[in-house]
Design a protein around this motif. Structure first.
Motif, PDB file in Angstrom:
ATOM      1  N   TYR A 182      29.936  42.585  38.140  1.00 18.45           N
ATOM      2  CA  TYR A 182      28.493  42.651  37.936  1.00 18.45           C
ATOM      3  C   TYR A 182      28.027  41.394  37.196  1.00 18.45           C
ATOM      4  O   TYR A 182      28.491  41.112  36.105  1.00 18.45           O
TER       5      TYR A 182
ATOM      6  N   LEU B  94      26.113  46.206  31.716  1.00 16.71           N
ATOM      7  CA  LEU B  94      27.389  46.866  31.499  1.00 16.71           C
ATOM      8  C   LEU B  94      27.337  47.607  30.167  1.00 16.71           C
ATOM      9  O   LEU B  94      26.545  47.267  29.280  1.00 16.71           O
TER      10      LEU B  94
ATOM     11  N   ARG C 269      24.719  28.858  38.065  1.00 13.49           N
ATOM     12  CA  ARG C 269      23.512  29.213  38.814  1.00 13.49           C
ATOM     13  C   ARG C 269      23.530  30.639  39.361  1.00 13.49           C
ATOM     14  O   ARG C 269      22.481  31.298  39.426  1.00 13.49           O
TER      15      ARG C 269
ATOM     16  N   ILE D 279      32.955  43.335  24.762  1.00 13.86           N
ATOM     17  CA  ILE D 279      33.569  44.543  25.350  1.00 13.86           C
ATOM     18  C   ILE D 279      33.522  44.465  26.875  1.00 13.86           C
ATOM     19  O   ILE D 279      34.501  44.762  27.560  1.00 13.86           O
ATOM     20  N   ASP D 280      32.377  44.037  27.405  1.00 11.28           N
ATOM     21  CA  ASP D 280      32.199  44.005  28.858  1.00 11.28           C
ATOM     22  C   ASP D 280      33.047  42.901  29.503  1.00 11.28           C
ATOM     23  O   ASP D 280      33.635  43.101  30.559  1.00 11.28           O
TER      24      ASP D 280
ATOM     25  N   HIS E 277      28.523  40.661  26.541  1.00 13.09           N
ATOM     26  CA  HIS E 277      29.087  41.312  25.369  1.00 13.09           C
ATOM     27  C   HIS E 277      30.604  41.306  25.481  1.00 13.09           C
ATOM     28  O   HIS E 277      31.157  41.502  26.566  1.00 13.09           O
TER      29      HIS E 277
ATOM     30  N   GLN F 298      36.049  43.937  32.063  1.00  9.24           N
ATOM     31  CA  GLN F 298      36.011  43.481  33.465  1.00  9.24           C
ATOM     32  C   GLN F 298      37.251  42.652  33.784  1.00  9.24           C
ATOM     33  O   GLN F 298      37.832  42.786  34.859  1.00  9.24           O
TER      34      GLN F 298
ATOM     35  N   ARG G 125      23.233  39.503  50.165  1.00 10.76           N
ATOM     36  CA  ARG G 125      22.123  40.046  49.369  1.00 10.76           C
ATOM     37  C   ARG G 125      20.809  39.324  49.665  1.00 10.76           C
ATOM     38  O   ARG G 125      20.123  38.828  48.757  1.00 10.76           O
TER      39      ARG G 125
ATOM     40  N   ARG H 252      33.347  38.635  44.157  1.00 10.99           N
ATOM     41  CA  ARG H 252      31.882  38.613  44.158  1.00 10.99           C
ATOM     42  C   ARG H 252      31.305  40.028  44.172  1.00 10.99           C
ATOM     43  O   ARG H 252      30.327  40.316  43.492  1.00 10.99           O
ATOM     44  N   THR H 253      31.914  40.905  44.962  1.00  5.01           N
ATOM     45  CA  THR H 253      31.370  42.262  45.031  1.00  5.01           C
ATOM     46  C   THR H 253      31.863  43.145  43.883  1.00  5.01           C
ATOM     47  O   THR H 253      31.258  44.158  43.587  1.00  5.01           O
TER      48      THR H 253
END
Lengths: 461, 336
Positions: free
Chosen positions: B186, A269, B103, B207-208, B205, B212, A91, B182-183
């Motif tokens: 999010y 999200l 970081r 939920i997220d 959050h 995930q 990136r 990593r990909t």
């Protein structure tokens, strides 16, 4: 450099005597480097003739940063406009400084990436210019300004020497020269290639439009959202005059009878996005919003943003001239400073419009007028002085994203002590001991202890 | 302010000064030259102002990070300086320039500093930057001071940008490759890899975080064990080359933990030559190793930056007699 790339026709020199701000200077020669070697050659040639130089991108700057003083050589960077390398996994993109901001984002869109800093002029302004002014934009509220996104730069210093600042490794050895260079407005050298971070597109995006019957209520909502512990992706405010103008211009569905609107974007999200949309709606309604609309489709969202980003184009319909300010205040002081901006405009009998990055506390009061009216410029400048004073009184700073350049140079001593300015001058001199790189910008004359105060030659502001 | 004036006088009059924090990172940046009579100075302590609605905090540089974190937590906020030892002072963490383990999401610590006040070698009190979250008025002293190892001035007060505390923060482990994680994730708060196991920190959050974790079949876990050893260092490398660095590290006796997507690799060893070998491995991949503790005979940086002349001029400009932390950052001295 060949004849094509070096010009000194009188008409062209006039073209390059200023940026989009009001300060005019005088160029001696204009050149168009096409490579880092051209750039270094041009700077060394200027050194030999004891001529200073100034870099120029698209010339969209408003603070006179690219205005040539003292018959400078103007180095136009727009021909160095290649995207050199894109690494979608890491990136990172290496670009030349003349690449347009939006072109970079367009070229990586298919990878699900974008370049986060998005100044309103992003269709026209260059990455190199963005680095020079440490440019911002609406989405810098959560993503951070340009310095956050610049990893490294190959820079030609004031003496023509080429150095790499920063690197792709997380920490460079020694001082953060990359950090010093970003935002130095061309006074520490000129970047020939820049490594920027690319940001993954968020999975979910919601754009909210909240409308208010008073400017105060909108401004209080801004503080309310931040106090709630929410940092939206963007949080923009437009007052009534600019909202009406924009709506006539683009027809985005902005309410014509609102006194102020907030354009708020939330990304991330789904769980966090939904929770933040609910909380923002509640805060806005508690502060008296008439309604809060949520745009979900790409088309609706784009239309709202098109309105925001074309605000400065729309004002051309009202009056031939405008003067755009750029100040930042602590977010908790937004309401009082905004009030003071309207008072100052009234005192000077000027039409003011406000469209700005409210979430950052970054105000952009815009005076719209006809410059041919006798005495009008004096009133515009007096209003500018008043706004700067109001900002400093509230604990704010002189510029959020446009830079100091020539425009605000002489305000610097209101914001900083003599020792502070002496330290700034020392840092600049350490990068450019001969002082050829964009002289007389940022620091007022007399910043170095013992230096004589003098006006820059060949300029009027 | 009186405290600043007194410190400024003390520094202005001294021939050599060692700027002290809590001493948790004293091995970083090189030993202070003991050949001159050294005056130890310490920055004042305390939180000057904390306005949650501004999401900024003005804090004196001697304040322990743990004290700052506790005050911020009371208003639901944090500033991710994340030193390994929370007794470290704010000024010390910034001067050493070592960013925390989150970081990849929250950025390096240099992006957190909005305003600095520091005392130069000449005993001048200088302010740079400003208290707002956005500012381009003059040169970026906040970023210059981060990682300057106290060689340009003594930090006495800073304004930091804060952020809301995440609603949920959980560590997981996974057997998936760090590159795939990593990909797939999010904005992870950390992806750490030690060659065997990948550790993931998710924040946000609830939920997220939970969804995930379940999509990728992550296993709840403790935070990754930090490499332990007498000799410690951190490698800084292009994150794209962590894989090839790992191969080199396998052949030598060091424990390591890499921050994927960042390029920081923490290494530790009890073997005397271990850190030196790890440094060679880093050099082989275009990176470098900062000695953090132990290995007293090892050069603190092991590389001389190509732009050392500019650095030397900067140091001369703020500390012309070379009194501030003499011996630290040895390459940054101007040699005309």
């Amino acid at each position: 450099m060949g004849r094509v790339r070096v010009r000194a026709e009188p008409l062209e020199l006039i073209l390059y005597q200023s940026d989009a701000g009001t300060a005019r200077g005088q160029a001696s020669v204009v050149c168009f480097p096409e490579s880092i070697d051209d750039l270094s050659f041009a700077i060394r040639a200027a050194n030999r003739h004891r001529v200073s130089f100034v870099a120029r991108g698209s010339g969209t700057g408003l603070a006179g940063g690219a205005t040539p003083v003292a018959n400078s050589l103007v180095i136009v960077m727009t021909r160095m406009n290649r995207i050199l390398e894109v690494d979608p996994v890491g990136r990172v993109a290496w670009v030349e400084p003349g690449v347009l901001n939006l072109d970079l984002t367009r070229s990586v869109r298919h990878l699900g990436l974008h370049y986060a800093p998005d100044p309103s002029s992003q269709q026209a302004c260059t990455i190199g210019g963005n680095v020079g002014t440490n440019a911002g934009g609406p989405h810098c509220l959560s993503a951070g300004v340009t310095s956050t996104h610049v990893l490294a730069a190959d820079v030609v210093l004031g003496n023509g020497e080429i150095v790499r600042l920063g690197g792709l490794e997380p920490d460079a050895v020694g001082y953060d020269l990359r950090g010093c260079f970003v935002g130095s407005e061309g006074t520490m050298g000129i970047a020939a290639s820049i490594a920027v971070r690319l940001t993954p597109d968020p999975p979910e995006t919601r754009t909210l439009l909240a409308d208010f019957t008073s400017v105060d209520a909108a401004a209080e909502t801004v503080s309310g959202i931040i106090a709630e512990g929410i940092v939206p992706a963007a949080l923009e405010m437009m007052d009534a005059p600019i909202t009406r103008l924009v709506e006539e211009f683009v027809g985005a569905g902005y309410p014509l009878d609102a006194e102020a609107v907030l354009l708020i974007e939330v990304t991330g999200l789904i769980g966090g996005v939904d929770a933040e949309v609910d909380a923002i709606r509640r805060v806005a309604l508690e502060h008296g919003a008439r309604q809060v609309k949520v745009a979900i489709t790409e088309q609706d969202r784009m239309l709202l943003w098109k309105g925001r980003k074309s605000a400065f184009g729309a004002i051309a319909k009202v009056a031939p001239d405008y003067y755009l300010h750029d100040i930042v205040v602590p977010r908790t002081r937004l309401v009082e400073v905004l009030k003071r901006v309207y008072e100052i405009a009234a005192e000077q009998d000027l039409l003011v419009m406000n469209v700005f990055h409210a979430g950052d506390g970054n105000l952009h009061p815009l005076f719209v007028f006809d410059g041919s009216e006798p005495g009008i410029w004096e009133r515009v400048y007096a209003a500018g002085d008043g706004i700067v004073q109001a900002c400093l009184d509230a604990g704010g700073v002189l510029s959020g994203e446009h830079g100091i350049g020539l425009e605000k140079r002489d305000y610097m001593s209101l914001a900083y002590s003599a020792d502070d300015l002496d330290a700034q001058a020392r840092l600049r001199d350490a990068f450019d001991p001969d002082g050829f790189a964009n002289p007389e910008k940022i620091l007022p004359a007399g910043s170095r202890c013992g230096e004589m105060k003098r006006a820059p030659e060949g300029t009027w502001i | 302010m009186t405290a600043f004036v007194e410190l400024a006088e003390q520094i202005g009059n001294a021939t050599a000064v060692e700027i002290m924090g809590a001493g948790t990172q004293r091995g970083i940046g090189g030993a202070v030259d003991a050949s001159k009579p050294i005056v130890e100075v310490r920055a004042p302590t305390g939180i000057v102002s904390l306005d949650p609605a501004d999401m900024t905090v003005r804090v004196l540089a001697g304040t322990p990070v743990g004290v700052l974190s506790a005050a911020l937590a009371e208003v639901g906020q944090e500033c991710p300086l994340d030193p390994e030892d929370s007794a470290a002072t704010v000024g010390g963490v910034l001067a050493c320039g070592c960013s925390g383990i989150r970081r990849i999401r929250y950025g390096p610590i240099r992006d957190r500093v909005l305003e600095v006040r520091f005392i130069t070698g000449q005993g001048r009190l200088v302010r740079g930057g400003g208290p707002t979250v956005k500012n381009v008025s003059g040169y970026d002293f906040p970023r210059l001071m981060v990682g300057s190892h106290g060689t340009l001035g003594m930090l006495v007060e800073v304004v930091l940008k804060t952020q809301p505390l995440a609603n949920k923060s959980s560590w997981y482990t996974s057997e998936l490759s760090p590159a795939l994680l990593r990909t797939s994730i999010y904005r992870p708060a950390c992806i750490a890899w030690n060659g065997k196991m990948t550790y993931v920190l998710l924040e946000g959050h609830e939920i997220d975080v939970l969804s995930q974790a379940s999509e990728l079949s992550l296993e709840p876990a403790q935070s990754p064990p930090h490499p332990i050893g007498k000799h410690r260092g951190r490698i800084s490398i292009d994150p794209a080359r962590i894989g090839s660095l790992a191969k080199r590290l396998e052949d030598i006796e060091v424990r390591w933990l890499a921050e994927i997507g960042v390029g920081t690799v923490h290494v530790a060893t009890n073997k005397d030559a271990g850190l030196h070998d790890a440094r060679l491995a880093a050099h082989g991949e275009g990176g470098w190793l900062l000695r953090e503790a132990g290995a007293p005979l090892l050069d603190p940086f092991g590389v001389v930056p190509s732009n050392r002349e500019v650095m030397g001029r900067i140091r001369d400009a703020f500390d012309p007699s070379g009194k501030l932390n003499p011996g630290r950052l040895p390459f940054a001295r101007f040699t005309p």
